[in-house]
Scaffold this motif. Structure first.
Motif, PDB file in Angstrom:
ATOM      1  N   PHE A 190     -25.791 -39.167  -6.006  1.00  0.00           N
ATOM      2  CA  PHE A 190     -25.006 -39.689  -5.222  1.00  0.00           C
ATOM      3  C   PHE A 190     -25.728 -39.376  -3.762  1.00  0.00           C
ATOM      4  O   PHE A 190     -24.798 -39.201  -2.803  1.00  0.00           O
ATOM      5  CB  PHE A 190     -23.624 -38.821  -5.330  1.00  0.00           C
ATOM      6  CG  PHE A 190     -22.543 -39.746  -5.925  1.00  0.00           C
ATOM      7  CD1 PHE A 190     -21.537 -40.056  -5.463  1.00  0.00           C
ATOM      8  CD2 PHE A 190     -22.931 -39.990  -7.266  1.00  0.00           C
ATOM      9  CE1 PHE A 190     -20.646 -41.164  -6.010  1.00  0.00           C
ATOM     10  CE2 PHE A 190     -22.109 -40.702  -8.099  1.00  0.00           C
ATOM     11  CZ  PHE A 190     -20.892 -41.326  -7.294  1.00  0.00           C
ATOM     12  N   ALA A 197     -25.827 -34.448  -1.189  1.00  0.00           N
ATOM     13  CA  ALA A 197     -25.150 -33.571  -2.278  1.00  0.00           C
ATOM     14  C   ALA A 197     -23.854 -32.660  -1.574  1.00  0.00           C
ATOM     15  O   ALA A 197     -23.218 -32.375  -2.224  1.00  0.00           O
ATOM     16  CB  ALA A 197     -26.183 -32.691  -2.767  1.00  0.00           C
ATOM     17  N   HIS A 198     -23.940 -32.739  -0.547  1.00  0.00           N
ATOM     18  CA  HIS A 198     -23.005 -31.965   0.034  1.00  0.00           C
ATOM     19  C   HIS A 198     -22.036 -32.309   1.392  1.00  0.00           C
ATOM     20  O   HIS A 198     -22.432 -31.955   2.479  1.00  0.00           O
ATOM     21  CB  HIS A 198     -23.574 -30.380   0.499  1.00  0.00           C
ATOM     22  CG  HIS A 198     -22.477 -29.314   1.051  1.00  0.00           C
ATOM     23  ND1 HIS A 198     -21.052 -29.584   0.581  1.00  0.00           N
ATOM     24  CD2 HIS A 198     -22.537 -28.532   1.713  1.00  0.00           C
ATOM     25  CE1 HIS A 198     -20.276 -28.619   1.273  1.00  0.00           C
ATOM     26  NE2 HIS A 198     -21.184 -27.971   1.683  1.00  0.00           N
ATOM     27  N   PRO A 199     -21.499 -33.502   1.193  1.00  0.00           N
ATOM     28  CA  PRO A 199     -21.095 -34.379   2.444  1.00  0.00           C
ATOM     29  C   PRO A 199     -19.580 -33.790   3.000  1.00  0.00           C
ATOM     30  O   PRO A 199     -19.062 -34.788   3.549  1.00  0.00           O
ATOM     31  CB  PRO A 199     -21.129 -35.752   1.723  1.00  0.00           C
ATOM     32  CG  PRO A 199     -20.794 -35.458   0.398  1.00  0.00           C
ATOM     33  CD  PRO A 199     -20.992 -34.160  -0.046  1.00  0.00           C
ATOM     34  N   THR A 200     -19.475 -32.558   3.026  1.00  0.00           N
ATOM     35  CA  THR A 200     -18.035 -32.129   3.461  1.00  0.00           C
ATOM     36  C   THR A 200     -17.696 -32.833   4.971  1.00  0.00           C
ATOM     37  O   THR A 200     -16.592 -33.025   5.033  1.00  0.00           O
ATOM     38  CB  THR A 200     -17.949 -30.777   3.355  1.00  0.00           C
ATOM     39  OG1 THR A 200     -18.117 -30.426   2.091  1.00  0.00           O
ATOM     40  CG2 THR A 200     -16.511 -30.429   3.830  1.00  0.00           C
ATOM     41  N   THR A 201     -18.767 -32.588   5.626  1.00  0.00           N
ATOM     42  CA  THR A 201     -18.568 -32.954   7.040  1.00  0.00           C
ATOM     43  C   THR A 201     -18.139 -34.497   7.257  1.00  0.00           C
ATOM     44  O   THR A 201     -17.745 -34.924   8.474  1.00  0.00           O
ATOM     45  CB  THR A 201     -19.505 -32.328   8.077  1.00  0.00           C
ATOM     46  OG1 THR A 201     -20.703 -32.947   7.560  1.00  0.00           O
ATOM     47  CG2 THR A 201     -19.353 -31.050   8.070  1.00  0.00           C
ATOM     48  N   ASP A 202     -18.897 -35.176   6.398  1.00  0.00           N
ATOM     49  CA  ASP A 202     -18.679 -36.641   6.706  1.00  0.00           C
ATOM     50  C   ASP A 202     -17.547 -37.280   6.383  1.00  0.00           C
ATOM     51  O   ASP A 202     -16.921 -36.865   5.224  1.00  0.00           O
ATOM     52  CB  ASP A 202     -19.967 -37.276   5.856  1.00  0.00           C
ATOM     53  CG  ASP A 202     -21.340 -36.621   6.154  1.00  0.00           C
ATOM     54  OD1 ASP A 202     -22.092 -36.970   4.975  1.00  0.00           O
ATOM     55  OD2 ASP A 202     -21.498 -36.162   7.014  1.00  0.00           O
ATOM     56  N   ILE A 203     -17.036 -38.276   7.148  1.00  0.00           N
ATOM     57  CA  ILE A 203     -15.967 -38.883   6.559  1.00  0.00           C
ATOM     58  C   ILE A 203     -16.549 -40.035   5.512  1.00  0.00           C
ATOM     59  O   ILE A 203     -17.727 -40.411   5.875  1.00  0.00           O
ATOM     60  CB  ILE A 203     -15.382 -39.947   7.705  1.00  0.00           C
ATOM     61  CG1 ILE A 203     -14.699 -39.000   8.892  1.00  0.00           C
ATOM     62  CG2 ILE A 203     -14.669 -41.168   7.485  1.00  0.00           C
ATOM     63  CD1 ILE A 203     -13.305 -38.341   8.330  1.00  0.00           C
ATOM     64  N   ALA A 204     -15.934 -39.956   4.449  1.00  0.00           N
ATOM     65  CA  ALA A 204     -16.422 -40.725   3.420  1.00  0.00           C
ATOM     66  C   ALA A 204     -17.190 -41.986   3.529  1.00  0.00           C
ATOM     67  O   ALA A 204     -18.027 -42.596   3.221  1.00  0.00           O
ATOM     68  CB  ALA A 204     -15.448 -40.892   2.179  1.00  0.00           C
ATOM     69  N   ALA A 205     -16.415 -42.955   4.729  1.00  0.00           N
ATOM     70  CA  ALA A 205     -16.922 -44.224   4.700  1.00  0.00           C
ATOM     71  C   ALA A 205     -18.145 -44.307   5.462  1.00  0.00           C
ATOM     72  O   ALA A 205     -18.834 -45.174   5.493  1.00  0.00           O
ATOM     73  CB  ALA A 205     -15.884 -45.056   5.921  1.00  0.00           C
ATOM     74  N   ALA A 206     -18.487 -43.225   6.413  1.00  0.00           N
ATOM     75  CA  ALA A 206     -19.669 -42.889   7.148  1.00  0.00           C
ATOM     76  C   ALA A 206     -20.710 -42.485   6.338  1.00  0.00           C
ATOM     77  O   ALA A 206     -21.794 -42.229   6.843  1.00  0.00           O
ATOM     78  CB  ALA A 206     -19.312 -42.360   8.574  1.00  0.00           C
ATOM     79  N   SER A 207     -20.448 -42.061   5.102  1.00  0.00           N
ATOM     80  CA  SER A 207     -21.692 -41.256   4.156  1.00  0.00           C
ATOM     81  C   SER A 207     -22.333 -42.130   3.509  1.00  0.00           C
ATOM     82  O   SER A 207     -22.174 -43.178   3.283  1.00  0.00           O
ATOM     83  CB  SER A 207     -20.823 -40.073   3.412  1.00  0.00           C
ATOM     84  OG  SER A 207     -20.236 -40.815   2.196  1.00  0.00           O
ATOM     85  N   LEU A 243     -22.973 -42.358   0.680  1.00  0.00           N
ATOM     86  CA  LEU A 243     -22.630 -42.815  -0.595  1.00  0.00           C
ATOM     87  C   LEU A 243     -21.350 -43.505  -0.736  1.00  0.00           C
ATOM     88  O   LEU A 243     -20.633 -43.857  -1.614  1.00  0.00           O
ATOM     89  CB  LEU A 243     -22.206 -41.296  -1.841  1.00  0.00           C
ATOM     90  CG  LEU A 243     -21.093 -40.210  -1.013  1.00  0.00           C
ATOM     91  CD1 LEU A 243     -20.298 -39.648  -2.200  1.00  0.00           C
ATOM     92  CD2 LEU A 243     -21.923 -39.216  -0.111  1.00  0.00           C
ATOM     93  N   LEU A 285     -18.799 -44.684  -3.848  1.00  0.00           N
ATOM     94  CA  LEU A 285     -17.342 -44.111  -3.788  1.00  0.00           C
ATOM     95  C   LEU A 285     -16.459 -45.457  -3.908  1.00  0.00           C
ATOM     96  O   LEU A 285     -15.264 -45.347  -4.588  1.00  0.00           O
ATOM     97  CB  LEU A 285     -17.304 -43.352  -2.668  1.00  0.00           C
ATOM     98  CG  LEU A 285     -18.110 -41.917  -2.776  1.00  0.00           C
ATOM     99  CD1 LEU A 285     -17.622 -41.052  -1.538  1.00  0.00           C
ATOM    100  CD2 LEU A 285     -17.394 -41.075  -4.045  1.00  0.00           C
TER     101      LEU A 285
END
Lengths: 478, 87
Positions: A17, A20-30, A32, A36
């Motif tokens: 994916f 591996a540790h995208p906590t800070t990312d808003i999902a749309a900008a990450s 992955l 997702l």
């Protein structure tokens, strides 16, 4: 703010994916996002709906500070209020009733404030853990400490939760018994309320329904007011911790230790962290999460003090309440608070049992779901997460059934429940402190010196209380 | 703090009012308000690794575990005795 390093391990058997540790990312900008997007669940969509409401409220806050802020608070309160009002459960309210009846207004009022302050320190850590990691407490323990230690923690939780659930249904039966309602109907009504709350298939609705029920914990306030308390004495005791309790030192010590030890129970830690995750709280919500927890602690303290004040007339008139059960307190108080006041008191015991039954059974279900890796969200439809809901309802139904079995060892369970909760606290607190001081988990939300000082002080006090309570119980039983 | 990602709002300029009824059937809208590891699929595929447990931590955990088991057995026996002696 900078966030924690990317040290999560990916399961090598799963497709990559990327980050591996995208906590800070808003999902749309990450990185992955594309993967997702095709895997979104009903749970994600419901959570996004709640997050959208929070985003909108924060936008309003920029233009209308008070309205926006109130809206943000309204949307984000819940787990903290529920955990503390859930902790004001049937056995706790009976414990406060016994305290008021045996010692009146005095030392125990400020002592109750102190115990809730300790609870606040512990519960605040669960807010941060949940908001930062988006993981429940059981899941984190299994992830970071492995299956061996995880199973121990889960075992403590499950055993304590089930026995506590039984005492909640004892409270439900006793509370409605005051109104002449047969046990089977009372217990059935309790189960029906638990089912009604989860049948919505939506965390938000479940939370609001349960909070609406939890507010009735405040029924102890009018019951206290009906006793026409001496406010000077109440204020004096809150400020001076006087008068000190008189009686057998052993009995006083036991009650003190029981009150300390029962302030924070393992289910509260597991429940609030999982509820924070299910609510979808994010690191920027931690401040409001703290406010939510503080609000819960303040309300629970107020209602606990009201219960002590409500039963204080029994102490003033020398009535021996040492063998009283729930409805007997209500009956005994009739000369001072009348039938209406006694009814409020009995309803309060019923409410305490109901809200705690909902919260504790949910706490068990969350923990099992997290460990088994099955769906574990109140945002999932009943059919979609049937193992989660089966554990939730099954544990409540089993506890309810036990209460109805003739000659069931209920006295044994009531005696055991506080002891087990207290004994299980030291390991639960140790795991909590290790997690909240783990920079790989918490990033820059790791405990600072002040928070650690408070948390370690509370932990040492609670562990001492646990040991003391255990020893005292053994000595008493011997 | 946030948002640090200018594309996160998906078509909304910074400061623009969020639309009142978002189309949550659009996955981009859902992803625009969730953090990446808030999404169930991501959570199922990423895990915190095991932490190294120092000797001190192991001793503490074992000590607490032994304490719980021993105390539980003693209290269980004591409470059974107490219940049996009840009239």
């Amino acid at each position: 703010m900078s966030r924690h390093p990317s040290k999560r391990r990916q399961d090598s058997s799963e497709p990559s994916f990327g980050h591996a540790h995208p906590t800070t990312d808003i999902a749309a900008a990450s990185p992955l996002a594309r993967d997702l997007a095709g895997l979104l669940t009903h749970e994600d969509v419901d959570r996004a709906r709640d997050r959208w409401a929070v985003r909108r409220a924060r936008w309003t806050e920029r233009h209308s500070k008070i309205a926006g802020r109130l809206s943000v608070v309204w949307l984000l309160v819940g787990p903290g209020v529920l955990v503390f009002l859930g902790e004001n459960d049937a056995p706790s309210m009976l414990s406060y009733s016994a305290t008021g009846a045996r010692f009146g207004v005095g030392f125990f009022l400020p002592f109750v404030v102190l115990t809730f302050a300790m609870g606040l320190v512990v519960q605040e850590m669960t807010v941060r853990l949940g908001a930062v990691t988006h993981r429940g407490h059981a899941e984190l323990i299994f992830d970071r400490f492995g299956r061996f230690w995880g199973l121990f923690a889960l075992g403590d939780l499950v055993l304590g939760n089930f026995l506590t659930l039984v005492t909640e249904f004892i409270g439900i039966r006793a509370g409605l018994g005051f109104f002449g309602i047969r046990p089977v109907l009372a217990v059935g009504a309790g189960l029906a309320v638990v089912f009604a709350a989860i049948a919505t298939g939506r965390y938000w609705k479940w939370e609001r329904i349960t909070m609406a029920l939890a507010i009735f914990n405040g029924l102890f306030v009018p019951a206290a007011l009906l006793t026409h308390p001496n406010w000077n004495a109440v204020g004096h005791s809150l400020l001076t911790w006087l008068p000190l309790p008189h009686g057998k030192p052993f009995d006083i010590l036991l009650l003190l230790l029981a009150d300390i030890g029962a302030t924070v129970t393992p289910w509260m830690i597991f429940f609030q962290q999982s509820a924070v995750v299910d609510k979808g709280m994010q690191p920027q919500d931690i401040r409001v999460g703290r406010l939510d927890t503080l609000l819960g602690a303040v309300l629970a303290t107020l209602f606990a003090i009201a219960t002590i004040v409500a039963t204080a007339p029994l102490y003033q008139h020398g009535i021996d309440a040492s063998e009283f059960q729930a409805a007997q307190f209500a009956e005994a108080l009739k000369p001072w608070i009348g039938h209406v006041g006694a009814a409020l008191f009995a309803l309060g015991i019923f409410e305490a049992g109901i809200v705690a039954a909902i919260a504790i059974s949910t706490s068990s279900a969350y923990a099992f779901g997290e460990v088994l890796g099955t769906g574990h969200s109140l945002n999932r439809p009943l059919g979609d997460a049937w193992p989660f809901y089966s554990i939730l309802l099954g544990s409540a139904a089993a506890a309810a059934a036990l209460v109805l079995i003739p000659h069931a060892p209920l006295e044994f369970i009531v005696l055991m429940v506080n002891v087990i909760a207290v004994l299980a606290m030291p390991p639960a607190l140790a795991f909590l402190l290790l997690l909240v001081n783990d920079p790989d988990v918490m990033g820059d939300q790791v405990n600072n010196f002040g928070q650690n000082l408070a948390a370690v002080t509370v932990t040492v006090l609670l562990i001492s209380a646990g040991i003391g309570f255990g020893v005292a119980t053994i000595l008493q039983a011997g | 703090m946030k948002p640090r990602h200018p594309h996160a709002d998906l078509g909304q300029a910074p400061g623009e009012e969020p639309i009142s009824a978002p189309d949550l059937k659009d996955p981009r809208v859902v992803l625009s308000v969730l953090e990446a590891d808030q999404v169930v699929a991501a959570k199922q595929r990423t895990h915190f690794g095991r932490r190294h447990l120092s000797v001190g931590v192991r001793i503490m955990l074992w000590g607490l575990r032994i304490y719980v088991v021993v105390m539980l057995i003693i209290v269980l026996i004591s409470v059974i005795d107490a219940v049996r002696s009840m009239p």
